[in-house]
Write an enzyme that holds these catalytic residues in place. Structure first.
Site, mmCIF file in Angstrom:
data_model
loop_
_atom_site.group_PDB
_atom_site.id
_atom_site.type_symbol
_atom_site.label_atom_id
_atom_site.label_comp_id
_atom_site.label_asym_id
_atom_site.label_seq_id
_atom_site.Cartn_x
_atom_site.Cartn_y
_atom_site.Cartn_z
ATOM 1 N N GLU A 115 0.842 -1.209 0.000
ATOM 2 C CA GLU A 115 0.000 0.000 0.000
ATOM 3 C C GLU A 115 0.875 1.258 0.000
ATOM 4 O OE1 GLU A 115 -2.206 1.766 -1.270
ATOM 5 O OE2 GLU A 115 -3.865 0.586 -0.451
ATOM 6 N N ASP A 167 -7.130 -0.138 -3.811
ATOM 7 C CA ASP A 167 -8.225 0.834 -3.890
ATOM 8 C C ASP A 167 -8.976 0.719 -5.212
ATOM 9 O OD1 ASP A 167 -6.355 1.765 -5.654
ATOM 10 O OD2 ASP A 167 -6.015 3.683 -4.648
HETATM 11 O O1 AHR Z 1 0.474 0.641 -3.314
HETATM 12 C C1 AHR Z 1 0.150 0.858 -4.642
HETATM 13 C C2 AHR Z 1 -1.302 1.209 -4.820
HETATM 14 O O2 AHR Z 1 -1.558 2.458 -4.254
HETATM 15 C C3 AHR Z 1 -2.306 0.335 -4.181
HETATM 16 O O3 AHR Z 1 -2.536 -0.874 -4.831
HETATM 17 C C4 AHR Z 1 -3.498 1.195 -4.222
HETATM 18 O O4 AHR Z 1 -4.434 0.879 -3.224
HETATM 19 C C5 AHR Z 1 -2.953 2.598 -4.073
HETATM 20 O O5 AHR Z 1 -3.437 3.410 -5.092
#
Ligand code: AHR
Ligand code: AHR
Length: 511
Positions: free
Chosen positions: A231, A309
């Site tokens: 994340e 996300d």
């Molecule tokens: O960590 C990379 C990305 O960042 C994740 O998959 C996403 O949730 C956020 O936009």
């Protein structure tokens, strides 16, 4: 839940035959430990096991995935040819005849039942579609099966998974993916993600990422790389960027990508060629130093094909993957890789080469007097003709070899899948022939379908475009087009048209 997992109509028609095969299959399976048998025996049981191609436990004999067809909205499950065996892809072909299907569920083979469903809208992206069910035909274990080919806005999720690591618990995971169908958009992931489908902060994800998105510059080479999506970052090390400048990525057609994380102070990434050899560790060391990653704060949802996300601009391929409870040993990882290699993903097709029967691998040789040593090959994603001979490089031979598939728009015609870019097909666009990943659209299907007829010059075969039936595959100045006889473009020239549209269907340079 139980009703959905019972044997489908698909299996019903072949029950007697299946029962016979089952005994042989069980005997064979008992001798082989499949990935979840291996991880289970090592004390790190699978809590998720997803595949469209095969069983991941030697005793598994349930459904692999669910199809939904366009014609009437009916759904059906695809199961296995035998317990512990390979997908019954023929059942898919028959259920989807004359229409198209998408994969709506990828079942979890583990006792946790963490099935993956088409992912709804999330904070960073609109609702996804299921993958087209026939976009990634491959061979596994000598059987014709289908992988899952993701274009943008395709993804799966199990929002609240049972038994998957949360709040700093240890876990491991791998997937078999492809290095030839990747991009630099966020985020082709498989693993642990947020329940809310939103970015809830550092350490709330622990998923394998595979693609060419360089989140922390600099990256070495062009990728694609195995990375840890923890994340707010695709990590190649605790610092972010790779600490190994020799790791420039893994562009093999079939790649094993692996991530494990003890949730407290250690994570590791590995990758390898899924067709041969072992795994290489790309990073093993502390968690990222920024706040939130140590301990990890996983939420235990499972994502496939998008970011946590639901950032869903990425593309990718998925054949199989598992998640474990507990940090797997390196010995177990190695045994899993050996089992993956034993599958022979993408191996020689079971149909003899040199025919236009689906499953056969071929090379297409020009018959025009100028050019009888030239073959259709892809180069820089376009189709051209090149001289290929026994002394040519393996790359040239692979580029000039095509697997015949049932026509993507009409099963009585044919489509041509690249030998070394699984899921990429020859399609025309602005009348040029290109090599591109199948996106499931009606336009792609039509542009990638060609109907064989007797060669216009009396030799070999001519291939009429399905959607421009007066245009045929033609070489002109060593570039390949769909050309009409005497049409508006230079490549429609009448001179040598009949020769240029006539192709010898030969045994493949790369069987
Ligand atoms: O960590 C990379 C990305 O960042 C994740 O998959 C996403 O949730 C956020 O936009
Ligand atoms: O594609 C090679 C040649 O180019 C064709 O035979 C001819 O039509 C054009 O000149």
């Amino acid at each position: 839940m139980f009703a959905r997992r019972t044997a489908s109509l698909l299996a019903g028609g072949t029950l007697a035959l299946a029962a016979t095969v089952l005994n042989a299959g069980q005997a064979a399976a008992a001798a082989t430990s499949l990935p979840c048998d291996i991880y289970g025996a090592a004390g790190t049981a699978c809590v998720a096991a997803h595949s469209t191609t095969r069983a991941l436990y030697s005793s598994y004999n349930g459904p692999l995935y669910q199809l939904k067809r366009a014609s009437d909205g009916a759904v059906a499950n695809v199961g296995l040819l035998a317990a512990g065996g390979y997908a019954n892809a023929a059942a898919q072909d028959s259920f989807c005849t004359g229409t198209t299907c998408v994969i709506t569920v990828i079942y979890d083979q583990s006792p946790r039942h963490n099935d993956l469903f088409v992912e709804p809208a999330g904070a960073a992206g609109p609702a996804n579609s299921g993958v087209p069910a026939d976009a990634l035909p491959v061979t596994a274990g000598g059987h014709a099966v289908y992988g899952a080919s993701f274009s943008g806005r395709m993804g799966y999720r199990h929002t609240s998974a049972a038994g998957v690591a949360v709040n700093g618990q240890a876990e491991g995971m791998y997937m078999v993916t492809s290095g030839t169908h990747v991009n630099n958009r966020c985020c082709f992931d498989y693993g642990n993600a947020e329940v809310s489908i939103a970015d809830t902060g550092n350490g709330h994800m622990d998923a394998i990422n595979f693609g060419t998105e360089c989140w922390f510059s600099p990256c070495a080479g062009q990728g694609p790389w195995v990375q840890a999506d923890l994340e707010n970052g695709l990590f190649q090390s605790d610092a972010g960027p790779s600490k190994n400048s020799a790791y420039t990525g893994n562009a093999a057609p079939f790649v094993t990508a692996l991530l494990k994380n003890n949730g407290q102070n250690f994570f590791a990434t590995k990758d390898g060629n899924a067709q041969s050899g072992g795994l290489a560790t790309r990073y093993a060391g502390p968690e990222p130093a920024q706040p939130g990653y140590s301990p990890m704060q996983q939420e235990g949802s499972i994502v496939l094909g998008t970011g946590g996300d639901n950032s869903n601009g990425s593309i990718g391929s998925f054949f199989e993957g598992v998640m474990t409870s507990g940090l797997p040993t390196d010995a177990a990882d190695n045994a899993v890789q050996a089992n993956v290699v034993s599958v022979g993903y993408g191996g020689p097709s079971p149909v003899a080469g040199g025919t236009l029967n689906p499953g056969s691998t071929i090379s297409l040789r020009a018959t025009t007097a100028c050019c009888t040593t030239r073959y259709i090959r892809h180069q820089f994603d376009d189709a051209v003709t090149s001289v290929v001979s026994s002394g040519s490089s393996a790359l040239d031979k692979n580029d000039a070899s095509w697997i015949v598939r049932r026509g993507l728009a009409n099963p009585s015609c044919v489509s041509f899948e690249s030998r070394n870019y699984p899921g990429d097909f020859l399609r025309h666009y602005n009348y040029r022939l290109l090599r591109r990943p199948m996106d499931g659209s009606a336009a792609f299907r039509a542009d990638a379908t060609f109907c064989p007829q007797a060669g216009k010059n009396g030799q070999g075969t001519s291939f009429a475009s399905f959607n421009y039936p007066d245009r045929f595959l033609r070489h002109y100045d060593n570039t390949v087009y769909i050309a009409s006889n005497g049409g508006p473009d230079t490549f429609d020239a009448t001179a040598s048209w009949a020769d240029d549209v006539s192709w010898a269907v030969n045994a493949p340079w790369a069987p």
